[in-house]
Design an enzyme around this catalytic site. Structure first.
Site, PDB file in Angstrom:
ATOM      1  N   HIS A  85     -57.492  26.687 163.300  1.00 38.89           N
ATOM      2  CA  HIS A  85     -58.896  26.155 163.189  1.00 38.89           C
ATOM      3  C   HIS A  85     -59.906  27.319 162.492  1.00 38.89           C
ATOM      4  O   HIS A  85     -60.226  28.528 163.080  1.00 38.89           O
ATOM      5  CB  HIS A  85     -59.582  26.102 164.566  1.00 38.89           C
ATOM      6  CG  HIS A  85     -60.947  25.736 164.815  1.00 38.89           C
ATOM      7  ND1 HIS A  85     -61.667  25.938 165.970  1.00 38.89           N
ATOM      8  CD2 HIS A  85     -61.719  24.864 163.855  1.00 38.89           C
ATOM      9  CE1 HIS A  85     -62.797  25.455 165.853  1.00 38.89           C
ATOM     10  NE2 HIS A  85     -62.873  24.730 164.597  1.00 38.89           N
ATOM     11  N   GLU A 125     -58.814  30.332 164.627  1.00 41.11           N
ATOM     12  CA  GLU A 125     -58.033  30.338 165.941  1.00 41.11           C
ATOM     13  C   GLU A 125     -56.635  29.607 165.534  1.00 41.11           C
ATOM     14  O   GLU A 125     -56.524  28.559 165.056  1.00 41.11           O
ATOM     15  CB  GLU A 125     -58.847  29.493 166.817  1.00 41.11           C
ATOM     16  CG  GLU A 125     -59.956  29.977 167.120  1.00 41.11           C
ATOM     17  CD  GLU A 125     -60.931  28.982 168.099  1.00 41.11           C
ATOM     18  OE1 GLU A 125     -61.408  29.469 169.184  1.00 41.11           O
ATOM     19  OE2 GLU A 125     -61.077  27.720 167.742  1.00 41.11           O
ATOM     20  N   SER A 148     -61.024  20.832 165.631  1.00 42.47           N
ATOM     21  CA  SER A 148     -61.984  21.941 166.472  1.00 42.47           C
ATOM     22  C   SER A 148     -61.854  21.422 167.698  1.00 42.47           C
ATOM     23  O   SER A 148     -62.417  22.252 168.573  1.00 42.47           O
ATOM     24  CB  SER A 148     -63.396  21.615 165.914  1.00 42.47           C
ATOM     25  OG  SER A 148     -63.922  20.650 165.855  1.00 42.47           O
ATOM     26  N   ASN A 161     -65.213  27.154 170.978  1.00 40.45           N
ATOM     27  CA  ASN A 161     -65.807  25.917 171.347  1.00 40.45           C
ATOM     28  C   ASN A 161     -66.054  25.858 172.865  1.00 40.45           C
ATOM     29  O   ASN A 161     -67.098  25.175 173.443  1.00 40.45           O
ATOM     30  CB  ASN A 161     -65.375  24.649 170.575  1.00 40.45           C
ATOM     31  CG  ASN A 161     -65.795  24.591 169.127  1.00 40.45           C
ATOM     32  OD1 ASN A 161     -66.585  25.009 168.728  1.00 40.45           O
ATOM     33  ND2 ASN A 161     -65.067  23.464 168.342  1.00 40.45           N
TER      34      ASN A 161
END
Length: 297
Positions: free
Chosen positions: A152, A164, A131, A202
């Site tokens: 991800h 992702e 991540s 993120n």
């Protein structure tokens, strides 16, 4: 373009067996998604007991799906029948795709990929579920970095649709497109991104959640009021404090530290309150105590 599309389709069809390395919360969730999509899954854990715990976790969530009418008991049993648990990486040699979900430590991941690179077939794809770490640095531990990609998944993987798909400077077009198509095949909503710190979600979410936590002390408000403010004022489906509890305080702190180290932006650094919660073992839902108390942990 037509020949490239055909090559991608051919590779995607060949992926009937998926390896998952690391069967913690994320790994077992990814394995469950693949099992429900009709794929054989070879799940690797370092100890048989950890593998058995993962099987029980998957069984539990599939059973809940039966109770809610999302699948039949026969479909659940068939899905579990496609799961093979192993303790040796060599058992993943026949997998067309291996998804790594081990501890978020760059050395551990690089060692895992270097070993997998020697084990799997030349045309197999190696994916990391990291991540926050650099996919490029993980890929460079292999002799064939062109076949390494980031995939991800988000927690809980069986529920959240996003994946992702991360391209490094080494990733071949064929491998990237095949990973993207695979995510679609198992019912996910993939988005394409490059290997930059935090990828998409993120990079946006970590500093935003950190700001929300800092507001607790700076504005002297409760977690419930912050959560209700963002739910009813910004239309968030879940408040930021409840979301961190779901993610895991330790997971969020680790991602924050990785982003802060990569970008140097103060908003990326984990707030002191989260560091204190981590030190006290108040990690959220998985420990029964975070910003909130959880009786069903």
């Amino acid at each position: 373009m037509a020949s490239r599309t055909a090559a991608v389709a051919s590779r995607t069809v060949e992926i009937s067996r998926v390896g998952v390395v690391g069967l913690g919360t994320m790994g077992s969730g990814i394995a469950q998604v693949c099992l429900q999509a009709g794929l054989e899954v070879v799940g690797r854990e370092v100890e048989p007991e950890l593998g058995d715990a993962a099987r029980k976790r998957i069984d539990h969530y599939l059973s809940r799906g039966v109770e809610k009418g999302r699948l039949t008991a026969e479909e659940k049993d068939a899905a579990l029948g496609r799961l093979c648990l192993v303790t040796e990486l060599s058992e993943l040699a026949s997998c067309g795709l291996v998804i790594e979900a081990v501890f978020e430590d760059p050395d551990v991941k690089r060692d895992t990929f270097a070993a997998l690179d020697r084990i799997v077939a030349p045309d197999a794809i190696l994916a990391t579920n990291t991540s926050a770490l650099s996919v490029t640095q993980i890929a460079e531990a292999t002799q064939h970095p062109e076949r390494v990609v980031g995939m991800h998944f988000f927690n809980p993987a069986p529920v959240l649709p996003l994946v992702e798909v991360i391209r490094t400077a080494h990733t071949s077009d064929e491998v990237f497109d095949a990973a993207y198509a695979f995510a679609q095949r198992i019912g996910k909503e993939p988005v394409a991104c490059n290997d930059t710190p935090g990828f998409i979600v993120n990079r946006i979410l970590i500093p935003l959640l950190n700001d929300c936590v800092r507001v607790l002390d700076e504005a002297r408000v409760s977690p419930d009021d912050v959560d209700r403010a963002m739910r009813f004022g910004a239309n968030w489906p879940i408040g930021p404090c409840a979301l961190i509890d779901l993610i895991g305080v330790d997971v969020h702190v680790h991602a924050s530290e990785a982003l802060h180290a990569a970008l140097g932006e103060e908003r990326m650094a984990p707030p002191q309150r989260l560091l204190e919660m981590q030190e006290a073992g108040q990690l959220g839902r998985k420990t029964g105590h975070g910003f909130y108390e959880y009786a069903d942990s």
